[in-house]
Design a protein around this motif. Structure first.
Motif, PDB file in Angstrom:
ATOM      1  N   SER A 257       0.857  -1.341   0.106  1.00 29.89           N
ATOM      2  CA  SER A 257       0.041  -0.002  -0.022  1.00 29.89           C
ATOM      3  C   SER A 257       0.878   1.446   0.078  1.00 29.89           C
ATOM      4  N   LEU A 258       0.521   2.071  -0.960  1.00 29.84           N
ATOM      5  CA  LEU A 258       1.522   3.389  -1.143  1.00 29.84           C
ATOM      6  C   LEU A 258       1.471   4.294  -0.009  1.00 29.84           C
ATOM      7  N   GLY A 259       0.227   4.680   0.494  1.00 30.11           N
ATOM      8  CA  GLY A 259      -0.170   5.572   1.572  1.00 30.11           C
ATOM      9  C   GLY A 259       0.814   5.294   2.699  1.00 30.11           C
ATOM     10  N   PRO A 260       0.563   4.353   3.527  1.00 31.90           N
ATOM     11  CA  PRO A 260       1.545   4.031   4.760  1.00 31.90           C
ATOM     12  C   PRO A 260       2.969   4.183   4.481  1.00 31.90           C
ATOM     13  N   ARG A 261       3.650   3.785   3.356  1.00 31.60           N
ATOM     14  CA  ARG A 261       4.981   3.804   3.151  1.00 31.60           C
ATOM     15  C   ARG A 261       5.241   5.288   3.037  1.00 31.60           C
ATOM     16  N   TYR A 262       4.630   5.919   2.305  1.00 32.70           N
ATOM     17  CA  TYR A 262       5.009   7.457   2.046  1.00 32.70           C
ATOM     18  C   TYR A 262       4.878   8.021   3.187  1.00 32.70           C
ATOM     19  N   LEU A 263       3.997   7.789   4.089  1.00 34.64           N
ATOM     20  CA  LEU A 263       3.614   8.597   5.421  1.00 34.64           C
ATOM     21  C   LEU A 263       4.855   8.356   6.357  1.00 34.64           C
ATOM     22  N   LEU A 264       5.133   6.831   6.437  1.00 32.27           N
ATOM     23  CA  LEU A 264       6.285   6.227   7.015  1.00 32.27           C
ATOM     24  C   LEU A 264       7.736   6.967   6.719  1.00 32.27           C
ATOM     25  N   GLY A 265       7.923   7.030   5.413  1.00 39.88           N
ATOM     26  CA  GLY A 265       9.177   7.692   4.904  1.00 39.88           C
ATOM     27  C   GLY A 265       9.302   9.022   5.407  1.00 39.88           C
ATOM     28  N   LEU A 266       8.230   9.907   5.157  1.00 40.92           N
ATOM     29  CA  LEU A 266       8.138  11.531   5.827  1.00 40.92           C
ATOM     30  C   LEU A 266       8.520  11.369   7.292  1.00 40.92           C
ATOM     31  N   ALA A 267       7.811  10.436   8.089  1.00 42.02           N
ATOM     32  CA  ALA A 267       7.946  10.601   9.631  1.00 42.02           C
ATOM     33  C   ALA A 267       9.464  10.188   9.758  1.00 42.02           C
ATOM     34  N   TYR A 268      10.229   9.178   9.233  1.00 43.99           N
ATOM     35  CA  TYR A 268      11.534   8.964   9.421  1.00 43.99           C
ATOM     36  C   TYR A 268      12.180  10.029   8.975  1.00 43.99           C
ATOM     37  N   LEU A 269      12.053  11.020   7.944  1.00 46.72           N
ATOM     38  CA  LEU A 269      12.924  12.138   7.744  1.00 46.72           C
ATOM     39  C   LEU A 269      12.859  13.091   8.741  1.00 46.72           C
ATOM     40  N   GLU A 270      11.526  13.455   9.494  1.00 46.55           N
ATOM     41  CA  GLU A 270      11.366  14.528  10.259  1.00 46.55           C
ATOM     42  C   GLU A 270      12.084  13.956  11.589  1.00 46.55           C
ATOM     43  N   ALA A 271      11.930  12.970  11.879  1.00 46.45           N
ATOM     44  CA  ALA A 271      12.666  12.379  12.989  1.00 46.45           C
ATOM     45  C   ALA A 271      14.283  12.023  12.945  1.00 46.45           C
ATOM     46  N   GLY A 272      14.671  12.687  11.762  1.00 47.07           N
ATOM     47  CA  GLY A 272      15.983  12.544  11.639  1.00 47.07           C
ATOM     48  C   GLY A 272      16.881  11.321  11.017  1.00 47.07           C
ATOM     49  N   ARG A 273      15.872  10.231  10.783  1.00 47.20           N
ATOM     50  CA  ARG A 273      16.392   8.913  10.369  1.00 47.20           C
ATOM     51  C   ARG A 273      16.642   8.889   8.890  1.00 47.20           C
ATOM     52  N   ARG A 274      17.515   9.500   8.319  1.00 42.74           N
ATOM     53  CA  ARG A 274      17.237   9.975   6.679  1.00 42.74           C
ATOM     54  C   ARG A 274      17.347   8.611   5.923  1.00 42.74           C
TER      55      ARG A 274
END
Length: 304
Positions: A257-274
């Motif tokens: 599913s696209l949506g969860p992966r996209y949101l998880l990627g953004l959350a990782y970036l915002e948390a500094g886990r690039r």
């Protein structure tokens, strides 16, 4: 008449086929049915390819929206393929089509036999046939307001007439009533929990993260297959770090599913886990190569 009016019938049909295969630049009429051009050709192309890949059981119910994002040639994000038969072939394979045929063909046979000598039965058969033809090229079959009359027509047309044996009616009623009640109870037990779960999730989104804990817990219990409670928990999280665990759970449950992966990627970036953020966004782009939103987010992530 067609051969006389149209100078080159073969060329005319070829032009209409090419028109059907591409989306018109702009609508020229008051309805999108005024021209043959639409994205249905691309929808159906993707569905047939998915059926070839999974001919027996298909890709899974409601999977069209996911695999169309991956294989599409358009920017559309449809959830249905605009064809009852092709939706079944791609999502549930020959098993689903066989079950549909087993459910409908007995009714069709009864109606067809009666329609030869009964004008009312002919009208019922015509109404049911129209619905099926329309559903073969559109997604009207997903709307209850269109589907329920179809099944009512089938049931009314196949029902027997008034019996002349009162004793037979007295014997049949005690059997039919419990069966009808049992089916009604089964329907309630099957559909009520997901509906209540969705209500809990919607109510949780109107509250704070601490206040919504019980609602989301019950939402997960009542519908363990849904990822909506996890997405709601992530949306209510007070920080990107707190949003990551429910998003990871949602991705684990629906990896394609696209949506969860996209949101998880953004959350990782915002948390500094690039590194992890870029990994998830690359996977999201693989799932939806035509998505400009994912592509832009990945470019920004790789430029950091």
């Amino acid at each position: 008449t067609f051969a006389i009016v149209v100078e080159e019938p073969v060329g005319y049909l070829q032009d209409r086929w090419e028109e059907f295969k591409r989306q018109p630049a702009r609508e020229t009429g008051s309805s999108h049915f005024a021209t043959l051009g639409s994205n249905r050709y691309d929808f159906w192309r993707v569905e047939l390819n998915e059926f070839r890949a999974h001919p027996i059981a298909g890709a899974g119910a409601r999977a069209f929206g996911t695999f169309y994002l991956r294989d599409s040639r358009t920017q559309e994000t449809p959830q249905r393929g605009h064809s009852l038969e092709l939706d079944l072939l791609s999502e549930t394979g020959v098993v689903g089509v066989g079950l549909l045929a087993a459910a409908l063909l007995p009714f069709a046979w009864i109606l067809f036999r009666r329609a030869r000598s009964d004008l009312l039965a002919a009208g019922v058969l015509g109404g049911a046939a129209y619905w099926f033809v329309h559903a073969s090229g559109d997604w009207t079959w997903t709307f209850a307001v269109a589907g329920i009359p179809f099944f009512l027509l089938l049931g009314a047309g196949a029902a027997g007439g008034e019996s002349s044996a009162p004793q037979e009616r007295r014997i049949g009623m005690p059997v039919a009533l419990p069966i009808g009640l049992a089916l009604a109870v089964a329907a309630v037990l099957a559909f009520a929990p997901p509906w209540v779960s969705a209500r809990y999730t919607a109510r949780a989104l109107e509250q704070s993260a601490t206040e919504s804990t019980d609602e989301l817990r019950w939402a997960r219990r009542l519908d363990p297959l849904s990822i909506d409670p996890f997405l709601a928990e992530a949306e209510l999280a007070s920080s990107p770090q707190e949003a990551i665990p429910p998003l990871e759970e949602a991705v684990e449950r629906e990896p394609r599913s696209l949506g969860p992966r996209y949101l998880l990627g953004l959350a990782y970036l915002e948390a500094g886990r690039r590194v992890e953020g870029r990994r998830e966004l690359r996977e999201a782009l693989r799932l939806a190569p035509q998505s400009e939103s994912v592509r832009r987010a990945l470019r920004r992530a790789e430029a950091r």
